[in-house]
Design an enzyme around this catalytic site. Structure first.
Site, PDB file in Angstrom:
ATOM      1  N   GLU A  50     -26.799 -23.442  69.210  1.00 48.27           N
ATOM      2  CA  GLU A  50     -25.366 -23.492  69.512  1.00 48.27           C
ATOM      3  C   GLU A  50     -24.611 -24.198  68.398  1.00 48.27           C
ATOM      4  O   GLU A  50     -25.062 -25.216  67.881  1.00 48.27           O
ATOM      5  CB  GLU A  50     -25.125 -24.199  70.838  1.00 48.27           C
ATOM      6  CG  GLU A  50     -25.756 -23.523  72.046  1.00 48.27           C
ATOM      7  CD  GLU A  50     -25.113 -22.181  72.373  1.00 48.27           C
ATOM      8  OE1 GLU A  50     -24.011 -21.906  71.847  1.00 48.27           O
ATOM      9  OE2 GLU A  50     -25.711 -21.421  73.148  1.00 48.27           O
ATOM     10  N   CYS A  93     -25.528 -27.381  80.655  1.00 46.16           N
ATOM     11  CA  CYS A  93     -26.001 -27.318  79.267  1.00 46.16           C
ATOM     12  C   CYS A  93     -24.940 -27.836  78.299  1.00 46.16           C
ATOM     13  O   CYS A  93     -25.211 -28.650  77.422  1.00 46.16           O
ATOM     14  CB  CYS A  93     -26.379 -25.889  78.891  1.00 46.16           C
ATOM     15  SG  CYS A  93     -27.924 -25.303  79.621  1.00 46.16           S
ATOM     16  N   HIS A 135     -30.261 -22.577  73.038  1.00 48.18           N
ATOM     17  CA  HIS A 135     -30.493 -21.799  74.251  1.00 48.18           C
ATOM     18  C   HIS A 135     -31.634 -20.814  74.031  1.00 48.18           C
ATOM     19  O   HIS A 135     -31.807 -20.279  72.924  1.00 48.18           O
ATOM     20  CB  HIS A 135     -29.231 -21.022  74.640  1.00 48.18           C
ATOM     21  CG  HIS A 135     -28.372 -21.743  75.620  1.00 48.18           C
ATOM     22  ND1 HIS A 135     -27.051 -22.062  75.373  1.00 48.18           N
ATOM     23  CD2 HIS A 135     -28.637 -22.209  76.874  1.00 48.18           C
ATOM     24  CE1 HIS A 135     -26.548 -22.693  76.424  1.00 48.18           C
ATOM     25  NE2 HIS A 135     -27.490 -22.789  77.351  1.00 48.18           N
TER      26      HIS A 135
END
Length: 213
Positions: A80, A143, A167
């Site tokens: 991310e 998350c 992820h």
């Protein structure tokens, strides 16, 4: 060098969460010369998850922290890029709590960038023959709250430490009754190990670590 990886407990009715199943396989191993991996399990509960991660950071004192979570439906390992300062999801956490338009840290910035070498991680994972890609959203569920809280903690540590979030897809046993992409647990574990070594190298660019199989 110490690298801490976190994974989540199973969510909802699921009996397994591949983020924890993968990182616990890496707990205590030497991934490369002078690179040791550690793992910690987080509850899928707003507030409690980031508290658990910060407690683990303060005990283990890692130079690199990589939080890992499941993104069902994705086909790739996805580092991310950014965490945003809001929790807003229609689904409940494992304590039954639903948050809407909830600021994570009242005096925090709107967003934090990952300090992991995300593009290098993507390239390194692809070099293993594993699908990977850069993601620009960690969602607005637990998350993202963990990702944002981690980066806020590191930004105030006053030390040269890096961290971020990755992820991962489902594993095959989660897709027996649904049409969704998945990767084997072995593949995910291999990718996360490589991500840890590449991240360690980012703190010591003059040194090339040789991964230990």
């Amino acid at each position: 060098m110490r690298v801490l990886l976190s994974g989540f407990a199973p969510y909802g009715e699921d009996h397994v969460n591949p983020s924890w199943e993968a990182v616990r396989r890496l707990d205590g191993i030497q991934a490369a010369e002078n690179v040791t991996l550690f793992a910690t399990r987080l509850p899928v509960v707003y507030g409690e998850a980031i508290k658990r991660l910060i407690s683990s950071i303060r005990v283990i004192r890692p130079e690199v922290t990589i939080a890992v979570g499941q993104a069902g439906g994705r086909m790739q390992i996805t580092p991310e890029r950014v965490a945003i300062n809001v929790s807003d999801a229609p689904i409940p956490d494992n304590a039954g709590r639903v948050l809407t338009d909830k600021v994570i840290i009242s005096d925090g910035p709107a967003a934090y960038w990952s300090t992991l070498p995300v593009r290098k991680i993507v390239r390194a994972i692809k070099d293993l023959g594993i699908p990977a890609g850069l993601s620009n959203t960690a969602g607005t569920f637990v998350c993202n709250q963990v990702f944002y809280g981690l980066m806020h903690e590191l930004s105030h540590s006053g030390q040269t430490k890096i961290g971020g979030f990755i992820h991962i897809p489902y594993i095959p046993e989660q897709t027996l009754d649904k049409l969704a992409p998945c990767l084997s647990l072995d593949t995910i574990t291999k990718a996360l190990k490589r991500a840890a070594v590449v991240s360690a190298e980012a703190l010591m660019p003059e040194h090339k670590f040789t991964e230990i199989n």
